[in-house]
Scaffold this motif. Structure first.
Motif, PDB file in Angstrom:
ATOM      1  N   GLU A  11      12.255   5.733   9.099  1.00 43.61           N
ATOM      2  CA  GLU A  11      10.819   5.623   9.411  1.00 43.61           C
ATOM      3  C   GLU A  11      10.160   6.994   9.520  1.00 43.61           C
ATOM      4  O   GLU A  11       9.028   7.173   9.098  1.00 43.61           O
ATOM      5  CB  GLU A  11      10.588   4.809  10.697  1.00 43.61           C
ATOM      6  CG  GLU A  11      10.802   3.318  10.533  1.00 43.61           C
ATOM      7  CD  GLU A  11       9.936   2.691   9.441  1.00 43.61           C
ATOM      8  OE1 GLU A  11       8.725   3.016   9.349  1.00 43.61           O
ATOM      9  OE2 GLU A  11      10.457   1.882   8.653  1.00 43.61           O
ATOM     10  N   LYS A  14       9.743   8.297   6.025  1.00 42.13           N
ATOM     11  CA  LYS A  14       8.664   7.556   5.371  1.00 42.13           C
ATOM     12  C   LYS A  14       7.306   8.097   5.847  1.00 42.13           C
ATOM     13  O   LYS A  14       6.415   8.352   5.030  1.00 42.13           O
ATOM     14  CB  LYS A  14       8.799   6.070   5.692  1.00 42.13           C
ATOM     15  CG  LYS A  14       7.916   5.174   4.859  1.00 42.13           C
ATOM     16  CD  LYS A  14       8.424   3.754   4.831  1.00 42.13           C
ATOM     17  CE  LYS A  14       7.645   2.864   5.749  1.00 42.13           C
ATOM     18  NZ  LYS A  14       8.015   1.452   5.650  1.00 42.13           N
ATOM     19  N   VAL A  18       4.328   9.893   3.748  1.00 43.59           N
ATOM     20  CA  VAL A  18       2.962   9.360   3.768  1.00 43.59           C
ATOM     21  C   VAL A  18       1.999  10.515   4.053  1.00 43.59           C
ATOM     22  O   VAL A  18       1.001  10.701   3.347  1.00 43.59           O
ATOM     23  CB  VAL A  18       2.802   8.240   4.830  1.00 43.59           C
ATOM     24  CG1 VAL A  18       1.334   7.982   5.138  1.00 43.59           C
ATOM     25  CG2 VAL A  18       3.471   6.959   4.352  1.00 43.59           C
ATOM     26  N   GLU A  47      12.870   2.466  -1.942  1.00 47.37           N
ATOM     27  CA  GLU A  47      12.032   1.696  -1.028  1.00 47.37           C
ATOM     28  C   GLU A  47      10.807   2.505  -0.596  1.00 47.37           C
ATOM     29  O   GLU A  47       9.690   1.982  -0.539  1.00 47.37           O
ATOM     30  CB  GLU A  47      12.837   1.266   0.203  1.00 47.37           C
ATOM     31  CG  GLU A  47      12.082   0.287   1.077  1.00 47.37           C
ATOM     32  CD  GLU A  47      12.899  -0.226   2.245  1.00 47.37           C
ATOM     33  OE1 GLU A  47      12.306  -0.429   3.313  1.00 47.37           O
ATOM     34  OE2 GLU A  47      14.125  -0.410   2.086  1.00 47.37           O
ATOM     35  N   ILE A  48      11.010   3.776  -0.311  1.00 45.84           N
ATOM     36  CA  ILE A  48       9.889   4.631   0.101  1.00 45.84           C
ATOM     37  C   ILE A  48       8.892   4.782  -1.049  1.00 45.84           C
ATOM     38  O   ILE A  48       7.683   4.657  -0.857  1.00 45.84           O
ATOM     39  CB  ILE A  48      10.385   6.013   0.593  1.00 45.84           C
ATOM     40  CG1 ILE A  48      11.122   5.859   1.928  1.00 45.84           C
ATOM     41  CG2 ILE A  48       9.214   6.988   0.746  1.00 45.84           C
ATOM     42  CD1 ILE A  48      11.777   7.128   2.448  1.00 45.84           C
ATOM     43  N   TYR A  51       6.922   1.638  -1.381  1.00 43.88           N
ATOM     44  CA  TYR A  51       5.973   1.535  -0.270  1.00 43.88           C
ATOM     45  C   TYR A  51       4.756   2.432  -0.524  1.00 43.88           C
ATOM     46  O   TYR A  51       3.609   2.004  -0.383  1.00 43.88           O
ATOM     47  CB  TYR A  51       6.651   1.924   1.044  1.00 43.88           C
ATOM     48  CG  TYR A  51       5.691   2.043   2.201  1.00 43.88           C
ATOM     49  CD1 TYR A  51       5.208   0.907   2.853  1.00 43.88           C
ATOM     50  CD2 TYR A  51       5.240   3.287   2.631  1.00 43.88           C
ATOM     51  CE1 TYR A  51       4.301   1.012   3.903  1.00 43.88           C
ATOM     52  CE2 TYR A  51       4.336   3.402   3.673  1.00 43.88           C
ATOM     53  CZ  TYR A  51       3.870   2.261   4.308  1.00 43.88           C
ATOM     54  OH  TYR A  51       2.971   2.369   5.340  1.00 43.88           O
ATOM     55  N   LYS A  54       2.675   0.860  -3.278  1.00 45.39           N
ATOM     56  CA  LYS A  54       2.063  -0.399  -2.848  1.00 45.39           C
ATOM     57  C   LYS A  54       0.869  -0.127  -1.920  1.00 45.39           C
ATOM     58  O   LYS A  54      -0.170  -0.762  -2.026  1.00 45.39           O
ATOM     59  CB  LYS A  54       3.109  -1.270  -2.142  1.00 45.39           C
ATOM     60  CG  LYS A  54       2.660  -2.711  -1.936  1.00 45.39           C
ATOM     61  CD  LYS A  54       3.739  -3.520  -1.261  1.00 45.39           C
ATOM     62  CE  LYS A  54       3.524  -3.457   0.162  1.00 45.39           C
ATOM     63  NZ  LYS A  54       4.177  -3.616   1.271  1.00 45.39           N
ATOM     64  N   GLU A  55       1.028   0.840  -1.028  1.00 42.68           N
ATOM     65  CA  GLU A  55      -0.038   1.168  -0.075  1.00 42.68           C
ATOM     66  C   GLU A  55      -1.053   2.166  -0.658  1.00 42.68           C
ATOM     67  O   GLU A  55      -1.920   2.653   0.046  1.00 42.68           O
ATOM     68  CB  GLU A  55       0.566   1.737   1.219  1.00 42.68           C
ATOM     69  CG  GLU A  55       1.461   0.765   1.966  1.00 42.68           C
ATOM     70  CD  GLU A  55       0.729  -0.489   2.414  1.00 42.68           C
ATOM     71  OE1 GLU A  55      -0.435  -0.378   2.862  1.00 42.68           O
ATOM     72  OE2 GLU A  55       1.323  -1.584   2.310  1.00 42.68           O
TER      73      GLU A  55
END
Length: 155
Positions: A11, A14, A18, A47-48, A51, A54-55
């Motif tokens: 997390e 990630k 971001v 996965e990151i 993400y 997607k975001e």
């Protein structure tokens, strides 16, 4: 394991990525390069990336458009130099061509005219043809196309 890589939770990594993408538009290659700073298994990297896409933190078209605007309007680079640098970042030829509509054709010609005038004006003690040659070389190095440069000089 490499001791120079920092250990963070999934997390935390990630969130760091971001923040990296929010600070400035990034391309996939830049994000993947940044990921190498962390200890991550391939599935976590995937996965990151998913993400971030997607975001909408990671958007290749937005990055390309922003890059083109910045390099042209701020650094006064020509299309050739911009295209080469985008290709080095792994951006596709098709996407680059699509995004070049960010540069207004009149602005493009005006910038070439302005740079030509400024650069040629700085050259002292040279014949006109020498000034012209040096200025054309300078503009080519800035990434402008030879045909476009000649078109501007003729007018």
């Amino acid at each position: 394991m490499n001791s120079d890589k920092k250990l963070f939770t999934f997390e935390e990594i990630k969130q760091k990525l971001v923040n990296y993408c929010v600070y400035q538009d990034r391309c996939h290659a830049e994000v993947e390069q940044k990921m190498r700073e962390f200890v991550l298994i391939p599935e976590a990297k995937e996965e990151i990336l998913l993400y971030l896409m997607k975001e909408n933190y990671l958007n290749e078209e937005r990055f390309t458009r922003s890059y083109i605007r910045g390099k042209f309007y701020i650094k006064n680079w020509g299309k050739t130099k911009i295209k080469i640098n985008l290709k080095q970042k792994g951006i596709t030829e098709k996407l680059i061509s699509t995004c070049f509509d960010e540069i207004d054709e009149n602005d493009y010609l005006n910038i070439i005219t302005k740079i030509y005038g400024n650069y040629e004006g700085k050259l002292k003690g040279l014949q006109n043809y020498q000034k012209k040659t040096k200025t054309i070389k300078y503009l080519l190095n800035k990434g402008f196309e030879y045909e476009t440069i000649l078109q501007v000089i003729e007018n």
